[in-house]
Design a protein around this motif. Structure first.
Motif, short mmCIF file in Angstrom:
data_model
loop_
_atom_site.label_atom_id
_atom_site.label_comp_id
_atom_site.label_asym_id
_atom_site.label_seq_id
_atom_site.Cartn_x
_atom_site.Cartn_y
_atom_site.Cartn_z
N UNK A 110 0.88 -1.23 0.06
CA UNK A 110 -0.10 -0.04 -0.11
C UNK A 110 0.82 1.27 -0.06
N UNK A 111 0.53 1.97 -1.12
CA UNK A 111 1.20 3.42 -1.00
C UNK A 111 0.51 4.69 -0.21
N UNK A 112 1.05 5.28 0.84
CA UNK A 112 0.60 6.03 1.58
C UNK A 112 1.49 7.48 1.56
N UNK A 113 0.88 8.56 1.61
CA UNK A 113 1.37 9.93 1.78
C UNK A 113 0.85 10.25 3.14
N UNK A 114 1.92 10.82 4.11
CA UNK A 114 1.78 11.33 5.35
C UNK A 114 1.87 12.88 5.26
N UNK A 115 0.70 13.79 5.91
CA UNK A 115 0.95 15.01 5.68
C UNK A 115 0.76 15.77 7.21
N UNK A 116 1.65 16.56 7.51
CA UNK A 116 1.39 16.93 9.23
C UNK A 116 2.60 18.12 9.26
N UNK A 117 2.71 18.49 10.54
CA UNK A 117 4.00 19.34 11.03
C UNK A 117 5.22 18.77 11.09
N UNK A 118 5.61 18.26 9.90
CA UNK A 118 6.76 17.43 10.19
C UNK A 118 8.02 18.25 9.29
N UNK A 119 9.32 17.94 10.07
CA UNK A 119 10.54 18.77 9.72
C UNK A 119 10.76 20.06 9.98
N UNK A 160 6.22 17.22 -7.53
CA UNK A 160 6.31 16.16 -6.94
C UNK A 160 5.23 15.81 -5.77
N UNK A 161 4.62 16.78 -5.29
CA UNK A 161 3.38 16.44 -4.56
C UNK A 161 2.24 15.72 -5.09
N UNK A 162 1.98 16.38 -6.32
CA UNK A 162 0.92 15.93 -7.09
C UNK A 162 1.33 14.72 -7.47
N UNK A 163 2.40 14.20 -7.98
CA UNK A 163 2.83 12.84 -8.36
C UNK A 163 2.66 11.79 -7.39
N UNK A 164 3.33 12.13 -6.11
CA UNK A 164 3.01 11.38 -4.70
C UNK A 164 1.71 11.15 -4.73
N UNK A 165 0.80 12.16 -4.45
CA UNK A 165 -0.77 11.71 -4.33
C UNK A 165 -1.20 11.03 -5.32
N UNK A 166 -1.07 11.34 -6.59
CA UNK A 166 -1.74 10.62 -7.56
C UNK A 166 -1.29 8.83 -7.46
N UNK A 167 0.03 8.84 -7.11
CA UNK A 167 0.45 7.18 -6.88
C UNK A 167 -0.10 6.77 -5.79
N UNK A 168 -0.45 7.36 -4.91
CA UNK A 168 -0.98 6.61 -3.49
C UNK A 168 -2.22 6.42 -3.61
N UNK A 169 -2.19 5.30 -2.61
CA UNK A 169 -3.79 4.84 -2.26
C UNK A 169 -4.36 5.38 -1.04
#
Length: 368
Positions: free
Chosen positions: A1-10, A65-74
């Motif tokens: 499963x491909x997952x993108x994680x969005x939060x207050x990171x870094x 890159x963000x769009x690509x990551x989201x398109x590829x993600x489940x």
């Protein structure tokens, strides 16, 4: 499963980095080789620390890159933490609230499912913020870390996605033995340590003097050694120095460095007799380690945690600090530490089970 994680990171916030570490560790344990991408302000550091893919979180760089990551993600995991609030300045497209909700909108435009994960909601008080919050109805499923957050969503008209109360995912944090914090201090080995966590909170500074008075009494009457734990770098270091400036016995206090990891701070707090603090995740770390604690609650999320840990009766709202009462409470917790440690430990076990439900619910709702 491909997952993108969005939060207050870094951004160097210990609490949020603890959230990310806990999410990643538990996803890897609960899923079969998940492919994880994290939106981070420090993508190279995040990638190296957690062995994940990472993309710059801001809009000005790596948008494709963000769009690509989201398109590829489940799935997009939005959270955890208190992402959806406008306590900090919120403009038309700038500020935490529009950022995180526009990432959700972008994910849906890319055809990706969205889960709000172990989030704390609010405050959202501006008219524009309340309008933006309607985008939360795009989520496919929501878990929140307390009942207050669920009620807050419902009051804002967020009723389409199913919402389940769990607890902060940091309660499922996987501790690794690491004593670098305590080894960094000039200790003899017989000290009675009290962890102290303070933070800036807009223009409110009275708590620094109040904290100083309480600590001076604990030093005088119980011989404790207060150790300041700066969980957000120079911000907390400066706040700690403000407390020390009000103290009569500042020379009997210590301060940890600002560059330790969440796991290292967690291990240190576990060596203490008590915690007095403001930072939510300093209090969560204390709960995890069975350490009695007193909170100065600057936000409902802190109050909610203290009620669940069993320590609210010994704590107070930041704007209603009764120094003699909190001092008496601190002395009581120190004198009856074994009893209150058992109370906290029991409550922590329940919250750990709730935190792990975040992963089980993800698997159930998204058919993993």
């Amino acid at each position: 499963m491909k997952i993108v994680i969005s939060g207050f990171y870094g951004l160097g916030n210990t609490g949020d980095e603890a959230i990310l570490e806990s999410i990643i560790d538990n996803l890897r344990e609960g899923l079969d080789h998940p492919e994880l991408t994290v939106f981070s302000l420090s993508p190279e550091q995040t990638a190296n620390t957690f062995q994940v893919k990472s993309v710059y979180r801001g809009w000005r760089h790596q948008f494709k890159e963000k769009v690509r990551a989201l398109k590829d993600a489940d799935l997009l995991i939005s959270g955890g933490g208190g992402l959806l609030q406008d306590a900090y300045p919120t403009k038309f497209l700038f500020g935490p609230l529009p950022y995180y909700l526009l990432i959700v909108l972008l994910a849906k435009l890319c055809g990706t499912k969205v889960m709000f994960f172990s989030q704390g909601i609010g405050p959202v008080t501006s008219r524009w913020g309340k309008i933006l919050m309607k985008l939360s109805n795009l989520a496919d499923f929501i878990t929140v870390r307390d009942q207050y957050s669920k009620d807050y969503l419902e009051n804002l008209g967020i009723k389409k996605p199913e919402t389940v109360v769990t607890s902060d995912i940091v309660f499922a944090f996987k501790k690794k033995e690491d004593n670098r914090c305590i080894q960094s201090l000039p200790l003899k080995g017989n000290e009675k340590l009290v962890a102290v966590s303070v933070r800036p909170w807009f223009e409110h500074v009275k708590q620094f003097e109040q904290m100083a008075t309480i600590l001076d009494t604990l030093i005088e009457e119980r011989g404790v050694t207060p150790v300041f734990v700066p969980m957000e770098g120079h911000h907390d270091k400066k706040a700690s120095e403000q407390v020390m400036a009000h103290m009569k016995s500042a020379d009997r206090t210590l301060m940890l460095g600002t560059d330790f990891t969440p796991n290292q701070y967690l291990n240190f707090i576990g060596e203490c007799d008590m915690t007095i603090g403001m930072r939510l995740h300093a209090l969560i770390f204390s709960t995890l380690m069975g350490i009695p604690h007193i909170g100065f609650s600057y936000d409902k999320k802190v109050e909610s945690l203290l009620k669940r840990s069993g320590m609210w009766d010994y704590s107070a709202d930041l704007h209603e600090i009764d120094v003699p009462q909190l001092t008496a409470n601190a002395l009581k917790l120190l004198d009856e530490r074994a009893h209150y440690s058992e109370v906290v430990t029991t409550n922590a076990q329940a919250m750990r089970s709730e935190a792990l439900r975040n992963i089980e619910l993800l698997k159930e709702k998204f058919q993993v």
